[in-house]
Design a protein around this motif. Structure first.
Motif, mmCIF file in Angstrom:
data_model
loop_
_atom_site.group_PDB
_atom_site.id
_atom_site.type_symbol
_atom_site.label_atom_id
_atom_site.label_comp_id
_atom_site.label_asym_id
_atom_site.label_seq_id
_atom_site.Cartn_x
_atom_site.Cartn_y
_atom_site.Cartn_z
ATOM 1 N N PRO A 174 0.809 -1.228 0.000
ATOM 2 C CA PRO A 174 0.000 0.000 0.000
ATOM 3 C C PRO A 174 0.840 1.275 0.000
ATOM 4 O O PRO A 174 1.950 1.323 0.544
ATOM 5 N N LEU A 175 0.273 2.316 -0.624
ATOM 6 C CA LEU A 175 0.894 3.633 -0.659
ATOM 7 C C LEU A 175 -0.080 4.625 -0.043
ATOM 8 O O LEU A 175 -1.225 4.739 -0.512
ATOM 9 N N ASP A 176 0.352 5.287 1.010
ATOM 10 C CA ASP A 176 -0.505 6.262 1.704
ATOM 11 C C ASP A 176 -1.835 5.636 2.112
ATOM 12 O O ASP A 176 -2.900 6.251 1.996
ATOM 13 N N GLY A 177 -1.760 4.383 2.544
ATOM 14 C CA GLY A 177 -2.951 3.699 3.036
ATOM 15 C C GLY A 177 -3.862 3.156 1.962
ATOM 16 O O GLY A 177 -4.920 2.600 2.251
ATOM 17 N N LYS A 178 -3.453 3.286 0.671
ATOM 18 C CA LYS A 178 -4.283 2.803 -0.427
ATOM 19 C C LYS A 178 -3.555 1.695 -1.192
ATOM 20 O O LYS A 178 -2.329 1.640 -1.229
ATOM 21 N N THR A 179 -4.349 0.869 -1.817
ATOM 22 C CA THR A 179 -3.810 -0.265 -2.557
ATOM 23 C C THR A 179 -2.847 0.183 -3.647
ATOM 24 O O THR A 179 -3.133 1.129 -4.387
ATOM 25 N N LYS A 180 -1.702 -0.505 -3.756
ATOM 26 C CA LYS A 180 -0.814 -0.302 -4.894
ATOM 27 C C LYS A 180 -0.070 -1.599 -5.203
ATOM 28 O O LYS A 180 0.863 -1.973 -4.496
ATOM 29 N N HIS A 181 -0.521 -2.272 -6.259
ATOM 30 C CA HIS A 181 0.182 -3.455 -6.720
ATOM 31 C C HIS A 181 1.364 -3.036 -7.590
ATOM 32 O O HIS A 181 1.226 -2.192 -8.473
ATOM 33 N N ARG A 182 2.515 -3.645 -7.333
ATOM 34 C CA ARG A 182 3.719 -3.438 -8.137
ATOM 35 C C ARG A 182 4.248 -4.811 -8.535
ATOM 36 O O ARG A 182 3.870 -5.817 -7.924
ATOM 37 N N ILE A 183 5.124 -4.864 -9.494
ATOM 38 C CA ILE A 183 5.706 -6.126 -9.931
ATOM 39 C C ILE A 183 7.055 -6.320 -9.231
ATOM 40 O O ILE A 183 7.923 -5.451 -9.296
ATOM 41 N N PHE A 184 7.204 -7.473 -8.583
ATOM 42 C CA PHE A 184 8.458 -7.865 -7.934
ATOM 43 C C PHE A 184 9.057 -9.040 -8.707
ATOM 44 O O PHE A 184 8.355 -9.718 -9.465
ATOM 45 N N TYR A 185 10.356 -9.279 -8.485
ATOM 46 C CA TYR A 185 10.985 -10.425 -9.118
ATOM 47 C C TYR A 185 11.955 -11.095 -8.156
ATOM 48 O O TYR A 185 12.423 -10.503 -7.181
ATOM 49 N N ALA A 186 12.266 -12.349 -8.448
ATOM 50 C CA ALA A 186 13.318 -13.098 -7.763
ATOM 51 C C ALA A 186 13.879 -14.103 -8.762
ATOM 52 O O ALA A 186 13.247 -14.400 -9.780
ATOM 53 N N ARG A 187 15.037 -14.623 -8.471
ATOM 54 C CA ARG A 187 15.623 -15.660 -9.317
ATOM 55 C C ARG A 187 15.350 -17.037 -8.714
ATOM 56 O O ARG A 187 15.259 -17.181 -7.497
ATOM 57 N N THR A 188 15.247 -18.018 -9.580
ATOM 58 C CA THR A 188 15.078 -19.397 -9.102
ATOM 59 C C THR A 188 15.579 -20.353 -10.165
ATOM 60 O O THR A 188 15.567 -20.040 -11.366
ATOM 61 N N LYS A 189 15.998 -21.528 -9.734
ATOM 62 C CA LYS A 189 16.377 -22.595 -10.652
ATOM 63 C C LYS A 189 15.371 -23.729 -10.647
ATOM 64 O O LYS A 189 15.307 -24.508 -11.600
ATOM 65 N N ASP A 190 14.591 -23.845 -9.564
ATOM 66 C CA ASP A 190 13.744 -25.023 -9.403
ATOM 67 C C ASP A 190 12.334 -24.711 -8.912
ATOM 68 O O ASP A 190 11.540 -25.625 -8.698
ATOM 69 N N PHE A 191 11.987 -23.454 -8.695
ATOM 70 C CA PHE A 191 10.672 -23.033 -8.200
ATOM 71 C C PHE A 191 10.358 -23.622 -6.820
ATOM 72 O O PHE A 191 9.203 -23.746 -6.445
ATOM 73 N N ARG A 192 11.431 -23.942 -6.096
ATOM 74 C CA ARG A 192 11.283 -24.381 -4.701
ATOM 75 C C ARG A 192 11.934 -23.394 -3.741
ATOM 76 O O ARG A 192 11.526 -23.267 -2.596
ATOM 77 N N SER A 193 12.950 -22.710 -4.202
ATOM 78 C CA SER A 193 13.585 -21.658 -3.406
ATOM 79 C C SER A 193 13.874 -20.485 -4.327
ATOM 80 O O SER A 193 14.072 -20.661 -5.537
ATOM 81 N N ILE A 194 13.881 -19.280 -3.754
ATOM 82 C CA ILE A 194 14.086 -18.068 -4.552
ATOM 83 C C ILE A 194 15.063 -17.143 -3.846
ATOM 84 O O ILE A 194 15.304 -17.264 -2.639
ATOM 85 N N THR A 195 15.641 -16.229 -4.625
ATOM 86 C CA THR A 195 16.459 -15.178 -4.032
ATOM 87 C C THR A 195 15.542 -14.134 -3.376
ATOM 88 O O THR A 195 14.319 -14.187 -3.517
ATOM 89 N N THR A 196 16.131 -13.192 -2.679
ATOM 90 C CA THR A 196 15.349 -12.139 -2.031
ATOM 91 C C THR A 196 14.588 -11.323 -3.070
ATOM 92 O O THR A 196 15.182 -10.846 -4.054
ATOM 93 N N PRO A 197 13.268 -11.167 -2.913
ATOM 94 C CA PRO A 197 12.489 -10.414 -3.903
ATOM 95 C C PRO A 197 12.946 -8.958 -4.004
ATOM 96 O O PRO A 197 13.316 -8.337 -2.997
ATOM 97 N N ARG A 198 12.892 -8.443 -5.225
ATOM 98 C CA ARG A 198 13.231 -7.050 -5.481
ATOM 99 C C ARG A 198 12.151 -6.440 -6.372
ATOM 100 O O ARG A 198 11.465 -7.136 -7.105
ATOM 101 N N ILE A 199 12.052 -5.117 -6.323
ATOM 102 C CA ILE A 199 11.067 -4.439 -7.164
ATOM 103 C C ILE A 199 11.488 -4.557 -8.628
ATOM 104 O O ILE A 199 12.669 -4.438 -8.962
#
Length: 476
Positions: A174-199
């Motif tokens: 949320p931004l200023d108490g209101k909904t705000k969806h943003r796109i985040f990403y992470a890296r993975t090789k196996d879809f079981r573990s991921i790196t730290t998410p980033r914007i």
């Protein structure tokens, strides 16, 4: 004169060879036609619509629902609903993954709850052949995002620069108490573990962004290796030569009358027989379903064209946000064999003819006047061998009627020999009426499927009552 006749003979021979060549090569090209396309999608709200469905197309524009229009996978985790799936193939084709939003609107999840306190995980399945899928698991992608409220519409693309996948999704911070969806990403090789998410993508101010999908473009088409389409108030197009590099705003589709207020859920597909792409867009505002917008250059907003009337058909099921995979010939053969449209059937009791076999909480019984999917099964070729049958649930695909200790349950096929034997039966003439059917156990041939006190059992049959209990009509 001789020279003239010789020249005419050569010309006639060339013409004959030309037509002969055309006659021979045209059928060969038709016989070696390219394989088609596979669309993975969900169909709408509710516990049944928010599951995994497949459709197939030979040309990318006209689609047929597979599996008789029933789901091919059902989530049993988290909210027990899945939306917005992506179908991911490894670069060498040895593995596949389905990743999807863990969300079930209208079946336990409220809109506000899923936006502000939804699942932070996505649902993942894995396969080595595109037809046999693992048990699903939950991958927590947004739990490490400060004040992250959910995880929606996951996508993934192979990044050759780092030899792994870039997994990206939308999270409400949320931004200023209101909904705000943003796109985040992470890296993975196996879809079981991921790196730290980033914007990954964050529009200025209060502008939200939920749906985005990237397509890789071959050299010689436009100026960018990758193009992404995003629903952010418009259908915005951006280009880049690196998945995690700088992206350039290329414009949007407002020039052909399409904005984010009308369409969403961008879904790319490259036609394999020509240098043309389609960007499927969900006409959610008018509830018109997906339509294909075509282009010969994904990075040029001015090249996109609306479809001509009658130029496409999406099949019977409503297609909601998903992804499209161009199939290899081997993949297409396997998929069409596994998910053929075998008709759904019911099993009617002989001596209680208002009752039908059904599952409830994975237990199996006969109940009165049941017509829904709990009482519908596909009589597949027996898991243990030809000439036999196995009963696959329509609304829990991959789950079969199986006996254990003479009791019946609806159980997921674990691929073992024991499961196959326990879930396989011989269909024989009805023990109480030869125009009906009885089902003899494959691994206990002295026993048959019967009901007792309305519960399904596997028993020896020695009385007239038992013969009636063990007789069923296979009906629609």
């Amino acid at each position: 004169m001789y020279a003239l006749r010789a020249r005419l003979s050569v010309v006639l021979l060339a013409v004959c060879l030309l037509f002969t060549g055309q006659a021979l090569t045209t059928p060969q090209r038709a016989a070696a036609a390219d394989p088609g396309y596979l669309m993975l999608h969900f169909t709408g709200e509710g516990s049944t619509g928010q599951q995994m469905y497949l459709a197939h197309s030979t040309d990318g524009l006209h689609w047929n629902d597979l599996n008789g229009g029933a789901p091919i996978l059902r989530s049993t985790l988290g909210t027990k609903g899945v939306r917005d799936p992506a179908l991911v193939r490894s670069p060498d084709g040895s593995k596949y993954w389905i990743i999807a939003t863990d969300l079930c609107w209208g079946c336990g999840s409220t809109v506000d709850g899923s936006i502000n306190n939804g699942s932070r995980s996505i649902v993942v399945w894995e396969s080595t052949d595109l037809i046999n899928w693992s048990q699903p698991w939950l991958l927590n992608v947004a739990g490490a995002i400060p004040d992250g409220r959910n995880a929606w519409a996951p996508e993934a693309i192979w990044d050759p620069a780092s030899n792994d996948y870039v997994l990206y999704w939308a999270t409400n911070v949320p931004l200023d108490g209101k909904t705000k969806h943003r796109i985040f990403y992470a890296r993975t090789k196996d879809f079981r573990s991921i790196t730290t998410p980033r914007i990954y993508i964050d529009r200025p101010g209060a502008q939200e962004l939920i749906d985005t999908q990237i397509v890789e473009v071959p050299a010689g088409v436009g100026n960018y290796r990758y193009v992404r389409a995003s629903g952010d108030g418009q259908i915005t197009l951006e280009g880049s030569n690196s998945i995690l590099g700088t992206w350039t705003n290329l414009g949007n589709l407002s020039g052909i009358g399409l904005t984010g207020a009308q369409v969403k859920g961008p879904m790319w597909m490259k036609f394999r027989d020509r240098n043309e792409w389609t960007l499927y867009l969900d006409q959610y505002a008018s509830r018109g379903g997906y339509m294909p917008v075509t282009t010969t250059n994904p990075s040029d907003p001015g090249s996109y064209k609306l479809p001509a009337s009658g130029s496409y058909n999406l099949g019977v099921n409503r297609k909601r946000h998903g992804s499209i995979l161009p199939l290899t010939a081997a993949e297409e053969t396997r998929v069409l064999a596994r998910w053929a449209s075998t008709p759904a059937k019911r099993l009617q009791s002989y001596n209680f003819q208002d009752r039908y076999v059904r599952h409830a909480n994975f237990d199996v019984r006969i109940d009165q006047n049941i017509t829904g999917p709990d009482a519908q099964f596909r009589l597949q070729t027996g898991l243990a061998g030809t000439g036999t049958v196995s009963f696959e649930s329509v609304n829990y695909p991959g789950y079969f009627l199986r006996h254990a200790n003479n009791d019946f349950q609806l159980v997921r096929n674990d691929g073992t020999t024991q499961f196959a034997a326990d879930a396989t039966f011989r269909q024989v003439a009805g023990l109480a009426d030869s125009t009906w059917s009885s089902f003899q156990s494959y691994n206990h041939p002295d026993r048959y499927i019967r009901h007792y006190a309305y519960q399904l059992r596997l028993d020896t049959i020695t009385t007239a009552t038992a013969r009636g209990d063990a007789t069923f009509r296979v009906t629609n």
